[in-house]
Design an enzyme around this catalytic site. Sequence first.
Site, PDB file in Angstrom:
ATOM      1  N   HIS A   1     -37.112  37.503 -32.143  1.00 18.08           N
ATOM      2  CA  HIS A   1     -38.404  37.637 -32.214  1.00 18.08           C
ATOM      3  C   HIS A   1     -39.301  37.076 -30.828  1.00 18.08           C
ATOM      4  CE1 HIS A   1     -42.049  38.296 -34.690  1.00 18.08           C
ATOM      5  NE2 HIS A   1     -42.474  37.007 -34.185  1.00 18.08           N
TER       6      HIS A   1
ATOM      7  N   GLU B   1     -39.039  43.617 -30.623  1.00 12.69           N
ATOM      8  CA  GLU B   1     -37.568  42.796 -30.905  1.00 12.69           C
ATOM      9  C   GLU B   1     -36.545  43.718 -31.249  1.00 12.69           C
ATOM     10  OE1 GLU B   1     -38.263  40.591 -34.732  1.00 12.69           O
ATOM     11  OE2 GLU B   1     -40.301  40.881 -34.427  1.00 12.69           O
TER      12      GLU B   1
END
Length: 133
Positions: free
Chosen positions: A4, A105
Site C-alpha cells: 500500500h 498498489e
Amino acid sequence: MALHPYFSVSDISEIQVDGLQNLNYLDQLKNRTRFTDHDKTITFKSQFDRIYLSTPNDIRIVDKKKQKTIVVHKEGQVDAVVWNPWEKKVEDLGTEDYRRFVTVESAAVEKPITVNPGQEWKGILQMSVVPSS
C-alpha cells in the site's frame, strides 16, 4: 494481500494513471461490482477505489505539473488497486492531504496467493521516476 504505497503528486485532479485501459475492475465504492474500464487513462474528480484485475507489470502515474512519471513495476501479484479518498474523512490524513497523493498498489485479490509449508512466494514492487513533459 496488497502492498500500500502512497505516491506524492502535485494535485490529484491534474494527474493520470496509465496502463489499465480495457481491463476489468471491481469498484469498491459499488460493492465490488465488476466493470470494464474503457477510458484511455484514469483521472480523478471524486473518491476512487478500484481493484483492477490481471494487470500488466508496469503502471504509470503521470504528473505533468511536476514533469515526472512514476513507473510502478510489480511481480508476483497480478492485480492492482488504485485509490484516493478525495474529501472522505480518513483518520490519519489532514483535510486537504488527499490532493497530494495517489495509491497504486500491487495486489492479489481475485486469486489469493497460497503458500504451503516448505514453499516460497516472492513479490516485487519497484518504483522509478522518469522525466516526462
